[in-house]
Design a protein around this motif. Structure first.
Motif, mmCIF file in Angstrom:
data_model
loop_
_atom_site.group_PDB
_atom_site.id
_atom_site.type_symbol
_atom_site.label_atom_id
_atom_site.label_comp_id
_atom_site.label_asym_id
_atom_site.label_seq_id
_atom_site.Cartn_x
_atom_site.Cartn_y
_atom_site.Cartn_z
ATOM 1 N N ILE A 1 54.480 43.781 40.660
ATOM 2 C CA ILE A 1 54.345 45.253 40.684
ATOM 3 C C ILE A 1 53.384 45.816 41.467
ATOM 4 N N LEU A 2 52.102 45.113 41.490
ATOM 5 C CA LEU A 2 51.142 45.708 42.407
ATOM 6 C C LEU A 2 51.397 45.279 43.951
ATOM 7 N N GLY B 1 48.380 50.782 39.086
ATOM 8 C CA GLY B 1 47.511 49.775 38.771
ATOM 9 C C GLY B 1 46.713 50.406 37.214
ATOM 10 N N ASP B 2 46.420 51.519 37.425
ATOM 11 C CA ASP B 2 45.803 52.328 36.053
ATOM 12 C C ASP B 2 46.688 52.515 34.827
ATOM 13 N N LEU B 3 48.036 52.685 35.437
ATOM 14 C CA LEU B 3 49.229 52.865 34.214
ATOM 15 C C LEU B 3 49.084 51.529 33.483
ATOM 16 N N TYR C 1 43.714 43.753 51.118
ATOM 17 C CA TYR C 1 43.450 43.028 52.088
ATOM 18 C C TYR C 1 44.594 42.369 52.832
ATOM 19 N N GLU C 2 45.492 41.925 52.424
ATOM 20 C CA GLU C 2 46.657 41.299 53.023
ATOM 21 C C GLU C 2 47.312 42.583 53.665
ATOM 22 N N ARG D 1 41.295 42.941 40.983
ATOM 23 C CA ARG D 1 41.443 41.780 41.807
ATOM 24 C C ARG D 1 42.598 41.831 42.536
ATOM 25 N N LEU D 2 43.715 42.138 41.966
ATOM 26 C CA LEU D 2 45.156 42.134 42.553
ATOM 27 C C LEU D 2 45.188 43.358 43.699
#
Length: 96
Positions: free
Chosen positions: A58-59, A70-72, A93-94, A86-87
């Protein structure tokens, strides 16, 4: 005259629905529906189900991550706050 007003009203309603779909993600989790505001007007991932999907999957989606999915996921207890961070950091970063 009445039919012309009805016609304008109909087109206004259709336009409002279109704008709503362009500006919001509808996130489905079972029978629950959650709204996330999109960062720009588009149709990318307007309808999305998080049921039976891994948080990493999802992320990984930029449009949803930027909208705050992410908050959801934390709110729905699918992922913890540390794992979400972390995700998000990993995929941010990618992207760069």
């Amino acid at each position: 005259m009445k039919s012309r007003i009805k016609q304008y009203f109909f087109f206004a309603v259709i336009g409002a629905i279109g704008y709503f779909l362009l500006s919001n993600h509808l996130i489905f989790y079972g029978k629950e529906v959650h709204l996330l505001k999109k960062t720009s007007l588009n149709l990318h991932y307007t309808f999305f189900s998080v049921k039976d999907k891994k948080p990493e999957t999802i992320l990984k989606i930029d449009h949803l991550r930027e909208a705050g999915i992410g908050d959801l996921l934390v709110e729905l207890d699918i992922v913890g706050e540390e794992e979400k961070q972390r995700l998000e950091d990993k995929f941010q970063y990618e992207e760069e």
